[in-house]
Design an enzyme around this catalytic site. Structure first.
Site, PDB file in Angstrom:
ATOM      1  CD  GLU A  76      -0.339 -28.902  29.679  1.00 62.22           C
ATOM      2  OE1 GLU A  76      -0.370 -28.595  30.889  1.00 62.22           O
ATOM      3  OE2 GLU A  76      -0.557 -28.096  28.774  1.00 62.22           O
ATOM      4  CG  HIS A  95      -4.006 -32.477  26.615  1.00 62.20           C
ATOM      5  ND1 HIS A  95      -5.049 -31.654  26.241  1.00 62.20           N
ATOM      6  CD2 HIS A  95      -2.861 -31.778  26.360  1.00 62.20           C
ATOM      7  CE1 HIS A  95      -4.548 -30.510  25.801  1.00 62.20           C
ATOM      8  NE2 HIS A  95      -3.237 -30.565  25.860  1.00 62.20           N
ATOM      9  CG  HIS A  97      -3.361 -29.889  21.051  1.00 63.12           C
ATOM     10  ND1 HIS A  97      -1.994 -29.807  20.890  1.00 63.12           N
ATOM     11  CD2 HIS A  97      -3.586 -29.630  22.362  1.00 63.12           C
ATOM     12  CE1 HIS A  97      -1.423 -29.519  22.048  1.00 63.12           C
ATOM     13  NE2 HIS A  97      -2.371 -29.413  22.961  1.00 63.12           N
ATOM     14  CE1 TYR A 116     -25.867 -42.430  21.622  1.00 61.76           C
ATOM     15  CE2 TYR A 116     -26.989 -41.449  19.739  1.00 61.76           C
ATOM     16  CZ  TYR A 116     -26.235 -42.470  20.284  1.00 61.76           C
ATOM     17  OH  TYR A 116     -25.842 -43.522  19.508  1.00 61.76           O
ATOM     18  CG  HIS A 157      -4.548 -25.956  25.873  1.00 59.78           C
ATOM     19  ND1 HIS A 157      -3.728 -25.796  26.981  1.00 59.78           N
ATOM     20  CD2 HIS A 157      -4.044 -27.031  25.231  1.00 59.78           C
ATOM     21  CE1 HIS A 157      -2.779 -26.715  26.975  1.00 59.78           C
ATOM     22  NE2 HIS A 157      -2.964 -27.491  25.925  1.00 59.78           N
ATOM     23  CE1 TYR A 210     -23.675 -49.245  22.234  1.00 54.16           C
ATOM     24  CE2 TYR A 210     -21.405 -48.941  22.945  1.00 54.16           C
ATOM     25  CZ  TYR A 210     -22.339 -49.076  21.936  1.00 54.16           C
ATOM     26  OH  TYR A 210     -21.919 -49.047  20.637  1.00 54.16           O
TER      27      TYR A 210
END
Length: 214
Positions: A76, A95, A97, A116, A157, A210
């Site tokens: 990728e 990335h 899965h 949220y 995907h 935060y």
């Protein structure tokens, strides 16, 4: 060794992809860009995360030329390079899965603000249309769909997240997977109430302060 810290981070967070159940086997991938050196470290293709060593991580130019490493980069690589080039505030791409995010992606749905914590992406997680893995078409779909968001579902995907560093991009992947699970479970019972764009704008502002800031 070029980009030693970045390569070590790929190994560390790659293993966390497995232990956090965000992917299986050698699936998924990660990349980190060092803007000062103008180089990118990216996971090698098809290498087991627990066997991968820093020297296995491939170092490339933003144009895709390998400058160090004897392995093929992630399949990728196209969308990693595209995302890192398109937005200068992005220095890392993750990335996965992950099961629930991928389930929503396989329905070809966006992920709305059912909780949220979707704010790790924005006011939702958009959906990129399907294209065969590893293709330029997939890279183009992701670049078009993600826009200013920090996460994007990939139809049929998985999920891709981005951030200023690998820890932030990884945290986004974890939190979006949680939100996807909540959305799935809520849909199994009824019709979940979705937070408004106005409320998510407030959340986005609160996210800026935060945690422990330097």
């Amino acid at each position: 060794m070029l980009l030693e810290k970045e390569r070590e981070a790929i190994v560390t967070f790659g293993r966390k992809l497995i232990t956090s159940q965000l992917t299986t086997g050698s699936g998924g991938n990660l990349s980190v860009m060092n803007r000062e050196a103008n180089l990118i470290a990216i996971k090698p293709s098809g290498v087991d995360y627990f066997e991968m060593q820093p020297e296995d991580v491939v170092v490339m130019t933003p144009e895709g030329r390998i400058v160090e490493g004897d392995k093929k980069p992630s399949s990728e690589v196209n969308f990693h390079l595209g995302l890192l080039q398109s937005r200068p505030e992005i220095n890392a791409v993750v990335h996965t899965h992950s099961v629930y995010a991928t389930t929503i992606a396989c329905l070809n749905w966006e992920l709305p603000a059912v909780h949220y914590l979707v704010g790790y992406s924005g006011n939702k997680v958009p959906l990129a249309p399907y294209a065969t893995f590893g293709t330029q078409a997939l890279a183009d779909h992701i670049a078009a769909a993600i826009g200013h968001y920090n996460a994007c579902l990939m139809a049929n995907h998985g999920l891709v997240t981005v951030g200023p560093n690998l820890a932030t991009a990884f945290a986004a992947a974890e939190e979006i997977e949680l939100v996807a699970r909540i959305y799935y479970q809520a849909r199994c019972i009824g019709n979940p109430v979705i937070l408004s764009d106005e409320e998510m704008a407030v959340v986005g502002e609160k996210f800026k302060t935060y945690g422990q800031k330097k």
